[in-house]
Design a protein around this motif. Structure first.
Motif, mmCIF file in Angstrom:
data_model
loop_
_atom_site.group_PDB
_atom_site.id
_atom_site.type_symbol
_atom_site.label_atom_id
_atom_site.label_comp_id
_atom_site.label_asym_id
_atom_site.label_seq_id
_atom_site.Cartn_x
_atom_site.Cartn_y
_atom_site.Cartn_z
ATOM 1 N N ASP A 25 6.994 4.945 -5.696
ATOM 2 C CA ASP A 25 6.846 6.178 -4.921
ATOM 3 C C ASP A 25 5.407 6.679 -4.930
ATOM 4 O OD1 ASP A 25 9.500 6.150 -4.382
ATOM 5 O OD2 ASP A 25 10.044 7.491 -6.032
ATOM 6 N N ALA A 26 4.673 6.345 -5.982
ATOM 7 C CA ALA A 26 3.335 6.925 -6.143
ATOM 8 C C ALA A 26 2.307 6.283 -5.228
ATOM 9 C CB ALA A 26 2.876 6.798 -7.589
ATOM 10 N N CYS A 27 2.436 4.962 -5.017
ATOM 11 C CA CYS A 27 1.392 4.327 -4.213
ATOM 12 C C CYS A 27 1.978 3.352 -3.210
ATOM 13 C CB CYS A 27 0.366 3.621 -5.110
ATOM 14 S SG CYS A 27 0.951 2.129 -5.889
ATOM 15 N N GLU A 28 1.199 3.086 -2.187
ATOM 16 C CA GLU A 28 1.540 2.031 -1.237
ATOM 17 C C GLU A 28 0.483 0.957 -1.374
ATOM 18 O OE1 GLU A 28 3.892 4.031 2.477
ATOM 19 O OE2 GLU A 28 1.720 3.984 2.608
ATOM 20 N N TYR A 29 0.933 -0.274 -1.553
ATOM 21 C CA TYR A 29 0.000 -1.393 -1.654
ATOM 22 C C TYR A 29 0.470 -2.491 -0.713
ATOM 23 C CZ TYR A 29 -2.547 -5.410 -3.430
ATOM 24 O OH TYR A 29 -3.347 -6.511 -3.527
ATOM 25 N N PHE A 30 -0.403 -2.873 0.182
ATOM 26 C CA PHE A 30 -0.095 -3.942 1.131
ATOM 27 C C PHE A 30 -1.091 -5.061 0.891
ATOM 28 C CE2 PHE A 30 0.799 0.201 3.034
ATOM 29 C CZ PHE A 30 2.167 0.092 3.243
ATOM 30 N N GLU A 31 -0.614 -6.135 0.278
ATOM 31 C CA GLU A 31 -1.541 -7.224 -0.049
ATOM 32 C C GLU A 31 -2.119 -7.814 1.246
ATOM 33 O OE1 GLU A 31 -0.041 -9.984 -2.886
ATOM 34 O OE2 GLU A 31 -1.927 -11.125 -2.885
ATOM 35 N N ASP A 32 -1.236 -8.059 2.229
ATOM 36 C CA ASP A 32 -1.707 -8.426 3.569
ATOM 37 C C ASP A 32 -1.557 -7.188 4.425
ATOM 38 O OD1 ASP A 32 -2.335 -11.176 3.214
ATOM 39 O OD2 ASP A 32 -0.174 -11.509 2.967
ATOM 40 N N GLY A 33 -2.519 -6.295 4.315
ATOM 41 C CA GLY A 33 -2.358 -4.991 4.943
ATOM 42 C C GLY A 33 -3.302 -4.781 6.110
ATOM 43 N N ALA A 34 -3.158 -3.623 6.703
ATOM 44 C CA ALA A 34 -4.068 -3.241 7.792
ATOM 45 C C ALA A 34 -4.108 -1.727 7.900
ATOM 46 C CB ALA A 34 -3.595 -3.844 9.114
ATOM 47 N N LEU A 35 -5.280 -1.247 8.281
ATOM 48 C CA LEU A 35 -5.506 0.190 8.450
ATOM 49 C C LEU A 35 -6.002 0.392 9.878
ATOM 50 C CD1 LEU A 35 -5.732 2.969 6.955
ATOM 51 C CD2 LEU A 35 -8.116 2.372 6.493
ATOM 52 N N LEU A 36 -5.218 1.129 10.644
ATOM 53 C CA LEU A 36 -5.586 1.366 12.046
ATOM 54 C C LEU A 36 -6.204 2.752 12.173
ATOM 55 C CD1 LEU A 36 -5.560 0.714 15.073
ATOM 56 C CD2 LEU A 36 -3.170 1.481 15.142
ATOM 57 N N VAL A 37 -7.436 2.781 12.685
ATOM 58 C CA VAL A 37 -8.197 4.033 12.792
ATOM 59 C C VAL A 37 -8.495 4.300 14.258
ATOM 60 C CG1 VAL A 37 -10.382 5.162 12.206
ATOM 61 C CG2 VAL A 37 -9.230 3.717 10.519
ATOM 62 N N VAL A 38 -8.104 5.478 14.714
ATOM 63 C CA VAL A 38 -8.387 5.847 16.103
ATOM 64 C C VAL A 38 -9.161 7.164 16.114
ATOM 65 C CG1 VAL A 38 -7.384 6.449 18.343
ATOM 66 C CG2 VAL A 38 -6.363 4.635 16.966
ATOM 67 N N ASP A 39 -10.288 7.152 16.763
ATOM 68 C CA ASP A 39 -11.155 8.333 16.854
ATOM 69 C C ASP A 39 -11.405 8.979 15.484
ATOM 70 O OD1 ASP A 39 -11.419 7.988 19.552
ATOM 71 O OD2 ASP A 39 -9.763 9.331 20.053
#
Ligand code: GUN
Ligand code: ZN
Length: 434
Positions: A25-39
């Motif tokens: 519950d404390a953290c999210e970890y995505f080993e094959d992850g992605a961060l989508l940034v818009v504006d």
């Protein structure tokens, strides 16, 4: 036309304090992850296979496979004018102030010099992975104009204030209760709430302010919405003794600030090492925050902060480098020092807890967790890209790690600023290591 970039890497961020929630519950970890940034804001953080499914048209892809993305580090207590007294050896707090710190702070009434150091400080902060700080200027308003000008030019979320100090320091660094009121008011009007900047009312510490000046600090807080209060508290035994002589009517050190209305949810007290039970409770009840500065506390021999007690009292706590009492701007080093302090106190923190303190913990301590410190949708996209193989030693060691926890431990114990490969501010790269 919106500006969309997706960053593919391992991604880690916190949603809760790992000590008050299960790790899942404390953290999210995505080993094959992605961060989508818009504006400049986070639109999505997740497994790459999910995020990549539905990208906005024209979205740029940054493939950083093998790297780890975490939110930018948050330094909850630092003095930008003290870069030049880093590593001043041989003394504890009160002598250190007289011998090293006060003479160095004198030059910051010179705008050109203040501009130069403010720019250098911010560029160094970015190269160390720090994207937001709560910052002491000097007594000169010029030091704060220079700092905010440099922070605004870099589009940084920064909080700072002019030191208020009207006694017990060299004449050349003193203001008065009245002049500090006028100077702070002018700075607040110029900077507070402009772009990503906020103002902190900054009495240095109880010994260098008269009761009249502490009253002025309280008045300023009442007169303006959303100001911070930033000061030092209970760092060193001789300092504490001195406070009890200067304020004989106060119950304890914290009570001095309390009497002038300086406690509250936007108040940040650096150090807070030697507190009585009553102060711990009062600090918790008031909603005030603590900047835990383990590197400085070890370097100046101030003592071992009781992080477990702060947690049990529900006090939001972040990490502070406290440069120049601290020896560097690197919050990975502060995490290591925090770990060492926790070992000496026999309340050992985990690497996850250390990374929480430097990110979401700091954001909570600064009342900014609705904007920074995690990758919640809508947050400002201030983040850093860590290279777990930045040095031969790191490569040798991280190749053998089997869990996230182990990897974070190696990064905080063996890593330093070389681990910070790039720093991104509102979706724009602001630093890249060559
Ligand atoms: N207490 C009062 N001023 C200071 C300062 O500049 N640094 C630290 N560490 N403690 C202080
Ligand atoms: Zn300090």
């Amino acid at each position: 036309m919106s500006n969309a970039v997706v960053w593919k890497a391992s991604v880690l961020h916190f949603l809760e304090d790992p000590d008050s929630a299960s790790v899942n519950d404390a953290c999210e970890y995505f080993e094959d992850g992605a961060l989508l940034v818009v504006d400049g804001h986070v639109l999505m953080c997740g497994a790459a296979k999910d995020v990549m499914k539905d990208l906005p048209p024209g979205c740029e892809v940054q493939d950083l496979t093998g790297r780890l993305i975490v939110p930018g580090f948050i330094d909850t207590h630092v003095h930008y004018p003290q870069l030049e007294v880093l590593a001043g050896c041989g003394v504890q707090l009160l002598d250190w102030l007289n011998q090293y710190t006060f003479p160095a702070e004198r030059r910051f009434s010179d705008r050109d010099y203040a501009d130069e150091v403010a720019g250098f400080f911010l560029d160094q902060s970015l190269s160390h992975g720090t994207t937001t700080s709560l910052v002491f200027g000097t007594v000169s308003p010029t030091s704060v104009d220079a700092f905010f000008t440099a922070a605004q030019a870099r589009n940084l979320r920064m909080i700072a204030g002019k030191v208020m100090m009207d006694r017990n320091a060299p004449d050349y660094l003193l203001d008065t209760a009245e002049s500090s009121y006028d100077d702070c008011k002018a700075l607040i009007h110029r900077w507070h709430g402009k772009d990503r900047l906020a103002y902190a009312v900054t009495p240095r510490f109880a010994p260098t302010s008269t009761p009249q000046q502490l009253e002025v600090a309280g008045r300023l807080l009442q007169e303006h919405e959303g100001l911070y209060l930033h000061t030092h508290l209970s760092e060193n035994p001789k300092e504490i003794e001195w406070v009890s002589e200067l304020f004989p009517d106060s119950k304890n050190y914290l009570d001095v600030y309390d009497q002038y209305g300086l406690l509250g949810p936007r108040s940040v007290f650096a150090h807070s090492i030697h507190l009585c039970d009553h102060s711990w409770e009062r600090m918790g009840a008031s909603g005030s925050s603590i900047a835990f500065c383990p590197g400085s506390n070890l370097f100046l021999g101030s003592g071992l902060f009781n992080l477990g007690k702060a947690r049990r009292c529900g006090i939001p706590t972040g990490l502070g480098s406290d440069v120049g009492g601290g020896t560097d701007l690197c919050l990975l080093n502060s995490m290591k020092s925090a770990y060492q302090v926790s070992q000496l106190r026999e309340e050992t923190i985990s690497p996850l807890q250390a990374f929480y303190l430097a990110t979401l913990g700091g954001a909570r301590a600064l009342h900014l967790s609705d904007r920074i410190g995690s990758f919640r949708r809508g947050n400002e996209a201030d983040f850093i890209v860590l290279n777990p193989e930045a040095t031969p030693m790191l490569r040798f060691r991280t190749e053998k790690t089997k869990t996230l926890e182990e990897l974070l431990g190696v990064l905080m114990v063996i890593g330093d600023d070389r681990v910070i490969e790039s720093t991104v501010i509102m979706g724009q790269e602001a630093f890249r290591r060559d």
